[in-house]
Design a protein around this motif. Sequence first.
Motif, PDB file in Angstrom:
ATOM      1  N   TYR A  28      38.667  29.637  38.691  1.00 31.79           N
ATOM      2  CA  TYR A  28      39.603  30.213  37.722  1.00 31.79           C
ATOM      3  C   TYR A  28      40.336  31.400  38.362  1.00 31.79           C
ATOM      4  CZ  TYR A  28      36.899  27.779  34.079  1.00 31.79           C
ATOM      5  OH  TYR A  28      36.272  26.832  33.314  1.00 31.79           O
ATOM      6  N   VAL A  47      40.923  34.603  28.843  1.00 28.25           N
ATOM      7  CA  VAL A  47      39.654  34.958  28.219  1.00 28.25           C
ATOM      8  C   VAL A  47      39.304  36.385  28.616  1.00 28.25           C
ATOM      9  CG1 VAL A  47      37.184  34.456  28.057  1.00 28.25           C
ATOM     10  CG2 VAL A  47      38.835  32.571  28.240  1.00 28.25           C
ATOM     11  N   ALA A  60      35.910  29.857  28.369  1.00 28.35           N
ATOM     12  CA  ALA A  60      36.729  29.444  29.513  1.00 28.35           C
ATOM     13  C   ALA A  60      36.517  27.963  29.816  1.00 28.35           C
ATOM     14  CB  ALA A  60      36.387  30.296  30.734  1.00 28.35           C
ATOM     15  N   HIS A  95      41.388  35.059  38.161  1.00 27.62           N
ATOM     16  CA  HIS A  95      40.614  36.081  37.456  1.00 27.62           C
ATOM     17  C   HIS A  95      40.905  37.481  38.001  1.00 27.62           C
ATOM     18  CE1 HIS A  95      38.104  35.002  40.979  1.00 27.62           C
ATOM     19  NE2 HIS A  95      37.789  36.294  40.982  1.00 27.62           N
ATOM     20  N   GLU A 148      39.389  24.988  29.518  1.00 32.78           N
ATOM     21  CA  GLU A 148      39.704  24.096  30.642  1.00 32.78           C
ATOM     22  C   GLU A 148      39.626  22.641  30.202  1.00 32.78           C
ATOM     23  OE1 GLU A 148      38.297  23.343  35.261  1.00 32.78           O
ATOM     24  OE2 GLU A 148      36.910  24.259  33.836  1.00 32.78           O
ATOM     25  N   VAL A 204      43.506  28.436  32.759  1.00 33.92           N
ATOM     26  CA  VAL A 204      42.622  29.533  32.356  1.00 33.92           C
ATOM     27  C   VAL A 204      42.718  30.715  33.319  1.00 33.92           C
ATOM     28  CG1 VAL A 204      40.233  30.206  31.885  1.00 33.92           C
ATOM     29  CG2 VAL A 204      41.025  27.900  31.293  1.00 33.92           C
ATOM     30  N   VAL A 225      40.748  34.571  33.590  1.00 31.11           N
ATOM     31  CA  VAL A 225      39.617  35.344  33.051  1.00 31.11           C
ATOM     32  C   VAL A 225      39.752  36.798  33.474  1.00 31.11           C
ATOM     33  CG1 VAL A 225      37.119  35.587  32.974  1.00 31.11           C
ATOM     34  CG2 VAL A 225      38.118  33.312  33.123  1.00 31.11           C
TER      35      VAL A 225
END
Length: 453
Positions: A54, A12, A23, A56, A27, A33, A35
């Motif tokens: 997540y 994302v 997100a 990220h 999931e 996921v 981010v």
Amino acid sequence: MGYELRGTRATVLGLGRSGRAAAGLLEKLGAAVFVSEQGRPDRETMDWLESKKYRHETGGHTEKALRADLLVISPGIRPDSRTASDARSEGIEVIGEIELAYRAAQAPIIAVTGTNGKSTVTSMIGHILNNCGRRCLVGGNLAPGRPLCDLAWEAGPGDLIAAEVSSFQLETIKDFRAAVAVVTNITPDHFDRHSGLEAYARAKARIFENQSPGDFAVLNADDANVERHCKPRAKVLPFSRAHRTACGAWSDGVRMFLADKGIDSEIMPASELKVPGGHNIENALAASAASAALGCQPGDIGNALRSFAGVPHRLEEVAVVDGIRYVNNSMCTNPAAGASSLRAFEGPVVVIAGGREKGLDMGPYLEEIASRARAAVLIGESRKGMERALGELGFVKTRLAGSLEEAVDMAAALAAPEGTVLFSPGCTSFDMFGDFEKRGEAFRRRVMEMGKE
């Protein structure tokens, strides 16, 4: 849910409201996921990230974002951004969050777009349908409201979803299909993103792209840009405040009607709407036509509209202080909306306007101010330019304010007894506030403080 993403790596781009909802939906659908956020998130967003656990990155999109099978971009990220372009070149599917929501949704979607009025029309549709006994979840690009990805997961097959969708969101659709699609109007806007009116209108018209003849398209019959750019395959239901229509909805300025095969059925007297202004008659007609397409009857639609009190930050009456009415229209981020809002009021009005411009012609709004306003208090980056332009129109009743709080105080001093102070910026908020909601809340807060003084 028929749409599953088990075993899919999904990235994302963007950690705004819609990005976080995307997100969450990914999931739930089984995806792994990741981010990626260009900026530096605030503490609240970082807390959310840590609670979700997540993977990220923040402070920029790196090659990590491309270790994915699916890339979901938030509305604020351009489809031709470097990361999105690189993803496509590597064979990664790139979609937007409303496309993701559509793929996951079990409920039919009523999608509303347009330059102005879309939030009010979306909210009206939800209000009508719920009052008519249909469970309708309301949100999308609507603020305050819930992103479409949240609604798609919650709504069941017997429910309905009424969603505001923006030109930014429509740029990235593939299969997105609305059972009922509404275009309120098209006037110049977002030229900081789109190359001009043609590109902007084309993006709006994509709302009809995947509709079939069994779907419905609700169109503003009084808008030349809508007529020019919107050519749906779905059944067209026009709405008009200028002339009678054979189907859809129309008003003679006194009463509002639904029309079907040339037979008119009264909805309600226009004067019984709680929300002011001719533009809100148009909004009510659009909402009526959309609701009728889903089986609501004219009398039930009228009863629901009588109780519709409006939407926050859209001609929202905050308070009457010392006989002066204060109206919050912070959602007004373009000159056409500013002009419409000013026309909604009779009597002496002091306007608070200004902010960051979007490359649009401010002329229509400034002309309305010059012809209708008692005075104007100007704020933000555009304040000096607006003052000069108003002076060229012969309007000299202007004041410049360094803050919104100062502007409210100035406007109060300039207002006539039993008059109105209208906060209708006609510009974006980003020079002074994070978004139009924070701007509107600041206006509300100062007005309420004045009421206690």
